[in-house]
Enzyme design. Structure first.
Site, PDB file in Angstrom:
ATOM      1  N   ARG A   1      -1.000  -3.805  -4.634  1.00 10.30           N
ATOM      2  CA  ARG A   1      -0.486  -2.794  -3.716  1.00 10.30           C
ATOM      3  C   ARG A   1       1.033  -2.713  -3.829  1.00 10.30           C
ATOM      4  O   ARG A   1       1.735  -3.718  -3.776  1.00 10.30           O
ATOM      5  CB  ARG A   1      -0.886  -3.131  -2.286  1.00 10.30           C
ATOM      6  CG  ARG A   1      -0.144  -2.336  -1.191  1.00 10.30           C
ATOM      7  CD  ARG A   1      -0.576  -0.885  -1.163  1.00 10.30           C
ATOM      8  NE  ARG A   1       0.251  -0.105  -0.230  1.00 10.30           N
ATOM      9  CZ  ARG A   1      -0.026   0.083   1.049  1.00 10.30           C
ATOM     10  NH1 ARG A   1      -1.107  -0.480   1.583  1.00 10.30           N
ATOM     11  NH2 ARG A   1       0.751   0.826   1.804  1.00 10.30           N
TER      12      ARG A   1
ATOM     13  N   ASP B   1      -5.315  -0.820   1.086  1.00 13.83           N
ATOM     14  CA  ASP B   1      -4.580  -0.698   2.341  1.00 13.83           C
ATOM     15  C   ASP B   1      -5.399  -1.389   3.432  1.00 13.83           C
ATOM     16  O   ASP B   1      -6.577  -1.084   3.613  1.00 13.83           O
ATOM     17  CB  ASP B   1      -4.386   0.781   2.681  1.00 13.83           C
ATOM     18  CG  ASP B   1      -3.378   0.987   3.795  1.00 13.83           C
ATOM     19  OD1 ASP B   1      -2.489   0.141   3.953  1.00 13.83           O
ATOM     20  OD2 ASP B   1      -3.488   2.001   4.504  1.00 13.83           O
TER      21      ASP B   1
ATOM     22  N   ASP C   1      -5.200  -2.484   7.562  1.00 17.16           N
ATOM     23  CA  ASP C   1      -4.477  -2.393   8.834  1.00 17.16           C
ATOM     24  C   ASP C   1      -5.256  -3.118   9.919  1.00 17.16           C
ATOM     25  O   ASP C   1      -6.490  -3.047   9.962  1.00 17.16           O
ATOM     26  CB  ASP C   1      -4.278  -0.945   9.246  1.00 17.16           C
ATOM     27  CG  ASP C   1      -3.138  -0.287   8.503  1.00 17.16           C
ATOM     28  OD1 ASP C   1      -2.006  -0.783   8.594  1.00 17.16           O
ATOM     29  OD2 ASP C   1      -3.390   0.720   7.815  1.00 17.16           O
TER      30      ASP C   1
ATOM     31  N   ARG D   1      -2.734   4.209  -3.159  1.00 18.40           N
ATOM     32  CA  ARG D   1      -2.621   2.746  -3.099  1.00 18.40           C
ATOM     33  C   ARG D   1      -3.947   2.114  -3.508  1.00 18.40           C
ATOM     34  O   ARG D   1      -5.022   2.659  -3.213  1.00 18.40           O
ATOM     35  CB  ARG D   1      -2.171   2.264  -1.730  1.00 18.40           C
ATOM     36  CG  ARG D   1      -3.078   2.416  -0.525  1.00 18.40           C
ATOM     37  CD  ARG D   1      -3.306   3.813  -0.039  1.00 18.40           C
ATOM     38  NE  ARG D   1      -2.094   4.543   0.266  1.00 18.40           N
ATOM     39  CZ  ARG D   1      -1.511   4.552   1.450  1.00 18.40           C
ATOM     40  NH1 ARG D   1      -2.045   3.880   2.449  1.00 18.40           N
ATOM     41  NH2 ARG D   1      -0.440   5.265   1.667  1.00 18.40           N
TER      42      ARG D   1
END
Length: 288
Positions: free
Chosen positions: A201, A213, A215, A210
């Protein structure tokens, strides 16, 4: 939650900053509160359904005698984490390490450190739109599986969504993961950033493509407002590509600010956006 209490467990060990402490050792006394379900074994009278406190005491003694730390803060932290990893039925532990013979050249009764640690529940959003997208998502999940401070509970199905922003790029593959973790929110952020880096990344283009990812969407009922970390994720309630897979695995998880469940947030969003998560939505991807 119910609790099993252990008091004044005596352990002779070699913890301390002074050379004399490292060589001669000293007595420590441990108080432990093991938070667990007592009702089930209370009804069944079955030792296999409870935390065996004799084994817990032996574990504490073994851990403290086989490891050496300068600080009793480290003794408490590492012993607490060790208990949570060793005994799956312990959901939370409060541990006090008493050091009555600390090297203090004044009259005193005791020096002690208390920590309280638990398995926290967190929900992560994962996404990829480069290369073998499914493989990158599976790599993220494996990275969590391989970490002894994380337990992967549930993984959603993956959905395909359109990218957001002016950068021309491929569609995203998105999913959500429920984990139990011993990490704090900041520690978990560092962990997921490492997994992203291992997947190649980079953060050169804002809203750009990307490989991976990750989160943190929710973390227990905590509200975190730091420059580099916002929990709950500040735009989770606007994003079908987050809410749809999250609703698969945690429809009753509650947003601690809006006080709405994931299923309610999804209902609020869907009438405005006729999309079933099969590639027709165009919501902003996770923040860089």
């Amino acid at each position: 939650m119910d609790c099993i209490k252990i008091r004044q467990l005596e352990v002779f060990a070699y913890h301390g900053c002074n050379e004399e402490e490292k060589i001669n050792g000293q007595k420590f006394y441990v108080d432990a509160d093991l938070f667990t379900d007592v009702r089930t074994p209370g009804m069944s009278d079955d030792l296999e359904e409870t935390v065996n406190y004799s084994k817990a005491c032996k574990f504490i003694n073994k851990f403290m005698t086989e490891n050496r730390f300068d600080l009793i803060e480290a003794v408490a932290e590492q012993t607490a984490r060790g208990l949570l990893k060793e005994f799956p039925k312990i959901k939370e532990v409060e541990l006090t390490i008493n050091k009555p013979n600390a090297p203090i050249k004044l009259p005193f009764g005791n020096v002690a450190v208390t920590v309280r640690r638990k398995w926290s529940r967190a929900y992560l959003s994962i996404g990829s739109n480069m290369g073998d997208k499914e493989e990158y998502l599976n790599q993220a999940i494996e990275g969590l599986y391989d970490d002894e401070n994380c337990r992967v509970s549930i993984v959603s199905k993956f959905i395909e969504t359109e990218p957001y922003g002016p950068v021309e790029q491929d569609n995203f593959l998105n999913g959500c993961v429920e984990i139990e973790t011993l990490y704090s929110p900041k520690e978990l952020l560092r962990k997921v950033n490492i997994i992203e880096l291992e997947a190649g990344r980079t953060r050169e283009i804002h809203w750009g493509p990307r490989t991976l990812d990750i989160d943190i969407i929710l973390f227990d009922n905590e509200i975190v407002n730091l420059p580099d970390l916002k929990i709950p994720h500040i735009e989770m309630h606007k994003r079908l590509f987050v809410l749809e897979p999250l609703n698969q695995i945690a429809p009753y998880a509650v947003h601690p600010i809006f006080n709405k469940t994931v299923s309610q947030l999804l209902e609020d969003l869907q009438p405005q956006n006729k999309c079933s998560g099969c590639g027709g939505c165009s919501f902003r991807q996770q923040n860089d």
